[in-house]
Scaffold this active site. Structure first.
Site, mmCIF file in Angstrom:
data_model
loop_
_atom_site.group_PDB
_atom_site.id
_atom_site.type_symbol
_atom_site.label_atom_id
_atom_site.label_comp_id
_atom_site.label_asym_id
_atom_site.label_seq_id
_atom_site.Cartn_x
_atom_site.Cartn_y
_atom_site.Cartn_z
ATOM 1 N N THR A 177 0.825 -1.213 0.000
ATOM 2 C CA THR A 177 0.000 0.000 0.000
ATOM 3 C C THR A 177 0.859 1.263 0.000
ATOM 4 O OG1 THR A 177 -1.843 -1.109 1.114
ATOM 5 C CG2 THR A 177 -1.748 1.288 1.291
ATOM 6 N N THR A 200 -4.865 -1.311 -3.936
ATOM 7 C CA THR A 200 -3.502 -1.859 -3.940
ATOM 8 C C THR A 200 -3.526 -3.333 -4.315
ATOM 9 O OG1 THR A 200 -2.741 -0.327 -2.222
ATOM 10 C CG2 THR A 200 -1.487 -2.356 -2.481
ATOM 11 N N SER A 217 45.685 -10.315 -6.911
ATOM 12 C CA SER A 217 46.198 -10.262 -5.546
ATOM 13 C C SER A 217 46.949 -8.974 -5.297
ATOM 14 C CB SER A 217 47.124 -11.456 -5.293
ATOM 15 O OG SER A 217 47.747 -11.354 -4.021
#
Length: 470
Positions: free
Chosen positions: A104, A144, A321
């Site tokens: 809603t 809704t 790395s």
């Protein structure tokens, strides 16, 4: 103090009043939701917002046909929808993705932004709902509970189509690799131990078949999403939504989206039951399981390169790395794996939320929407990147494959049909004990003529159905 007051407007609802920023297109219902749900820090998925706006545009066009309210109001709402769908005012959709109320708050946010933009288009002042009202006009004949599920289906269909295309492209690339590496013989492996020989191309062919199934399942998933409950209003009975409006809405939404949407014959069902979204999420999980397995295989086969399998070479896309110079990690395969894990986790959320519905409505639809749409988006992005920045550039280290195969005793299995299991086992044991290739042991043992040994070990013999050399 007077100047500070002028920067706000006063809005009222059934609970009281609130000061709303004067320039805000949202209103009091959105403001309350912002106060109530600062949960995840993420606003509602833009795909869902755009689909809600599509439903609102269809509603305004339907009311324009029905003369429900003045045509200039309906036209202004349509133009406001066009503005949002052009990418404007998206910062006004401020409600957190995780919210109570079955959606809603999101719905009211959309109603208020559209109403205020329509007011502005009509020459009014933001917040003057006597011109255009968020509920009486933008939300006329809607709830809704029919707008939100309908919009979620529309958003999901669009993303499912994109994802299906991504899988189609990945399938094609894997099939190209199947052909490219069709003549490279290598070890197969079961339970991470040496197994029968295969071609590198056959491995990619198996991946392509798995991805093809995912592509087809996703393509078919759209059928489940096409059934909409618009016009059902609050619980699916259709109160306050005239039949003409409902039929107009279905036709208009088909036109606006280009999707084969159909009105549910029993709107109460898609209003309360969310199993369709569970089904679609389950298909995404199945696809993710395949992607996780495939990407894991590629990482394993490319491991090393000196201390691992080293059979594949994945494209180097970044340094691996901060302390080991020259190290390159399989980051695209790793990204695909972790994206797959996220989709699998989201599927659990969709499942729990769908099961948590009660009686005529599911209060947890916002979690279903957030999880499902996120899964569709990240899987689409992951698959496209995986294909583009990993799979397309994979190379097979044929020499390494050959060395590993030659050093393995599994080739002895090719001779079972000629010298029997026991003698083949003796050959394998001797090859392992003396560190010699199986072929050399067979030649030295004079169990078979050398010409026949070579025929049996031919690429087209030991990687195809049947007994090699017969």
């Amino acid at each position: 103090m007077e100047q500070a007051r002028r920067r706000f407007r006063r809005e009222q609802d059934a609970l009281g009043s609130r000061d709303i920023p004067e320039s805000a297109y949202y209103g009091i219902h959105t403001a309350r939701a912002m106060e109530n749900f600062p949960v995840s820090g993420r606003t509602v998925n833009p795909n869902l917002i755009q689909s809600l706006v599509t439903v609102k545009k269809a509603a305004a066009l339907a009311h324009l046909k029905l003369n429900t309210y003045p045509a200039e109001i309906a036209s202004a709402i349509v133009k406001a929808c066009d503005d949002i769908q052009a990418g404007n005012y998206m910062e006004q959709f401020t409600v957190d993705a995780l919210q109570g109320g079955a959606g809603t708050s999101t719905h009211m946010n959309v109603n208020e932004v559209l109403a205020n933009r329509a007011i502005e288009l009509l020459g009014g002042v933001l917040g003057d709902y006597t011109l255009v009202h968020p509920l009486d006009h933008v939300n006329c004949c809607q709830s809704t509970n029919d707008v939100y599920p309908t919009a979620l289906r529309i958003a999901a269909i669009g993303l499912v189509r994109r994802l299906s295309e991504a899988f189609a492209s990945l399938q094609e690339t894997l099939q190209e690799k199947e052909l490219e590496f069709a003549d490279v013989l290598k070890l197969g492996r079961t339970e991470l131990m040496d197994a029968l020989p295969m071609t590198a191309g056959q491995g990619f062919g198996a991946y392509a078949k798995a991805v093809a199934r995912d592509r087809w399942r996703l393509y078919k998933a759209e059928e489940r999403l096409r059934e909409i409950n618009i016009g059902g209003t609050a619980i699916g009975t259709g109160m306050n939504a005239p039949a003409k409006y409902t039929f107009y809405m279905t036709d208009l939404l088909q036109d606006l989206t280009g999707y084969g949407l159909a009105r549910s014959e029993f709107p109460m069902d898609p209003t309360q039951n969310m199993d369709v979204f569970v089904e679609v999420s389950g298909l995404l999980k199945a696809a993710s399981v395949n992607l996780l397995k495939i990407s894991g295989d590629l990482r394993l086969l490319a491991s090393g390169p000196a201390g691992g399998f080293g059979e594949l070479k994945l494209p180097a896309v970044q340094a691996g790395s901060s302390i080991m110079p020259g190290k390159v990690n399989p980051v695209m395969a790793e990204m695909t794996g972790l994206a797959s894990m996220r989709v699998i986790a989201n599927d659990a959320a969709v499942t729990l939320a769908a099961a948590g519905g009660q009686l005529e409505l599911n209060a947890f639809m916002p979690l279903i929407a957030e999880s499902l749409l996120e899964s569709l988006e990240i899987l689409d992005h992951a698959v496209r990147l995986f294909e583009e920045r990993c799979v397309r550039g994979i190379l097979v280290c044929a020499e390494r494959c050959s060395v590993l195969l030659e050093n393995s005793t599994v080739l002895a299995a090719a001779f079972i049909g000629h010298i029997g299991y026991e003698k083949s086992a003796e050959v394998a044991k001797r090859a392992s004990r003396e560190g010699k290739p199986v072929r050399q042991v067979l030649v030295e043992s004079r169990l078979l003529p050398e010409v026949q040994i070579d025929q049996i070990l031919n690429l087209n013999q030991i990687t195809k159905p049947g007994v090699p050399g017969k």
